[in-house]
Design an enzyme around this catalytic site. Structure first.
Site, PDB file in Angstrom:
ATOM      1  N   HIS A 137      -1.702  -5.420   1.713  1.00  0.00           N
ATOM      2  CA  HIS A 137      -2.976  -6.122   1.562  1.00  0.00           C
ATOM      3  C   HIS A 137      -2.677  -7.555   1.180  1.00  0.00           C
ATOM      4  O   HIS A 137      -1.758  -7.817   0.396  1.00  0.00           O
ATOM      5  CB  HIS A 137      -3.840  -5.489   0.463  1.00  0.00           C
ATOM      6  N   LYS A 190       0.832  -1.201   0.000  1.00  0.00           N
ATOM      7  CA  LYS A 190       0.000   0.000   0.000  1.00  0.00           C
ATOM      8  C   LYS A 190       0.873   1.261   0.000  1.00  0.00           C
ATOM      9  O   LYS A 190       2.096   1.178   0.236  1.00  0.00           O
ATOM     10  CB  LYS A 190      -0.918  -0.039   1.227  1.00  0.00           C
ATOM     11  N   PHE A 214     -15.322   4.090   8.105  1.00  0.00           N
ATOM     12  CA  PHE A 214     -13.982   4.493   7.659  1.00  0.00           C
ATOM     13  C   PHE A 214     -13.795   4.323   6.148  1.00  0.00           C
ATOM     14  O   PHE A 214     -12.689   4.511   5.630  1.00  0.00           O
ATOM     15  CB  PHE A 214     -12.911   3.707   8.420  1.00  0.00           C
TER      16      PHE A 214
HETATM   17  N1  UDP Z   1      -9.473  -1.021   8.109  1.00  0.00           N
HETATM   18  C1  UDP Z   1      -9.501   0.069   8.959  1.00  0.00           C
HETATM   19  N2  UDP Z   1     -10.226  -0.023  10.123  1.00  0.00           N
HETATM   20  C2  UDP Z   1     -10.911  -1.144  10.469  1.00  0.00           C
HETATM   21  C3  UDP Z   1     -10.877  -2.248   9.600  1.00  0.00           C
HETATM   22  C4  UDP Z   1     -10.147  -2.159   8.435  1.00  0.00           C
HETATM   23  O1  UDP Z   1      -8.883   1.084   8.666  1.00  0.00           O
HETATM   24  O2  UDP Z   1     -11.544  -1.166  11.535  1.00  0.00           O
HETATM   25  C5  UDP Z   1      -8.703  -0.936   6.841  1.00  0.00           C
HETATM   26  C6  UDP Z   1      -7.320  -1.592   6.931  1.00  0.00           C
HETATM   27  O3  UDP Z   1      -6.410  -0.841   6.132  1.00  0.00           O
HETATM   28  C7  UDP Z   1      -7.580  -2.957   6.328  1.00  0.00           C
HETATM   29  C8  UDP Z   1      -8.602  -2.640   5.242  1.00  0.00           C
HETATM   30  O4  UDP Z   1      -9.417  -1.614   5.815  1.00  0.00           O
HETATM   31  O5  UDP Z   1      -6.400  -3.555   5.825  1.00  0.00           O
HETATM   32  C9  UDP Z   1      -9.462  -3.800   4.819  1.00  0.00           C
HETATM   33  O6  UDP Z   1     -10.114  -4.341   5.928  1.00  0.00           O
HETATM   34  P1  UDP Z   1     -10.287  -5.904   6.129  1.00  0.00           P
HETATM   35  O7  UDP Z   1     -11.263  -6.118   7.216  1.00  0.00           O
HETATM   36  O8  UDP Z   1     -10.544  -6.560   4.818  1.00  0.00           O
HETATM   37  O9  UDP Z   1      -8.843  -6.347   6.696  1.00  0.00           O
HETATM   38  P2  UDP Z   1      -7.627  -7.117   5.994  1.00  0.00           P
HETATM   39  O10 UDP Z   1      -8.231  -8.188   5.117  1.00  0.00           O
HETATM   40  O11 UDP Z   1      -6.845  -6.090   5.206  1.00  0.00           O
HETATM   41  O12 UDP Z   1      -6.833  -7.678   7.133  1.00  0.00           O
HETATM   42 MG    MG Z   2      -9.721  -8.098   3.641  1.00  0.00          MG
END
Ligand code: UDP
Ligand code: MG
Length: 166
Positions: free
Chosen positions: A125, A10, A58
């Site tokens: 990611h 990212k 968010f």
């Molecule tokens: N994110 C955030 N706050 C939250 C949850 C997620 O800022 O409470 C952001 C974070 O950058 C995360 C992305 O949104 O990597 C995607 O969320 P996801 O739940 O898919 O988590 P990941 O699969 O990336 O672990």
């Molecule tokens: Mg995810």
């Protein structure tokens, strides 16, 4: 089981010059990189990528973050990793979504932070399951950009405008 998974470094990962460190960590998995490119992320791509989170408070900040609007780097490094249990291996190395809860030795634990607006800037990611991996890889890459035939494709004759070298 051999799998493919989408990995994005990212904009915060790029701005902090973490690419080398992250790739070194990922090479511990012995997985293969089968596609890679630098992408300038459009608002449409960012929204499509995180479509499952559209209802989250968010979301708009997250879309800004992925586009690099919060950093002086409007790009991400997109890659497809392939090999045995690729999804779990990369997720384990990445660590928990919240960098404060992630193992300190994981990529997110070591390099992530939470912004004052509450967004988790977690530098990487990684696809969370096979279905998501397929959706994400097809969103970020064309079949000919991936050196293995990971999903069925077809040849179509198209008449489209395309930028070529002058
Ligand atoms: N994110 C955030 N706050 C939250 C949850 C997620 O800022 O409470 C952001 C974070 O950058 C995360 C992305 O949104 O990597 C995607 O969320 P996801 O739940 O898919 O988590 P990941 O699969 O990336 O672990
Ligand atoms: Mg995810």
């Amino acid at each position: 089981m051999k799998q493919q998974t989408l990995v994005l470094i990212k904009p915060d990962g790029l701005v902090k010059s973490l690419t080398g460190n992250i790739l070194t960590r990922l090479s511990e998995t012995k997985l293969e990189i089968i596609a890679a490119k630098i992408v300038k992320v459009s608002p449409e791509l960012a929204r499509e990528h995180y479509q499952n989170l559209a209802e989250q408070p968010f979301f708009e900040e997250l879309i800004n973050y992925l586009q690099g609007n919060l950093h002086a780097r409007r790009k991400v490094l997109a890659m497809v990793y392939w090999g045995e249990d690729a999804i779990t291996k990369v997720r384990d190395l990445a660590g928990a979504t919240n960098p404060e809860e992630a193992e300190p030795t994981s990529i997110r634990g070591a390099y992530g932070r939470i912004t004052s607006k509450g967004v988790y800037e977690n530098v990487i990611h990684a696809s969370s399951n096979e279905k998501e991996a397929e959706r994400e890889i097809k969103l970020w890459f064309e079949p000919e950009e991936i050196i293995l035939d990971v999903y069925p494709s077809q040849t179509k004759t198209l008449s489209i405008a395309k930028r070529v070298w002058a």
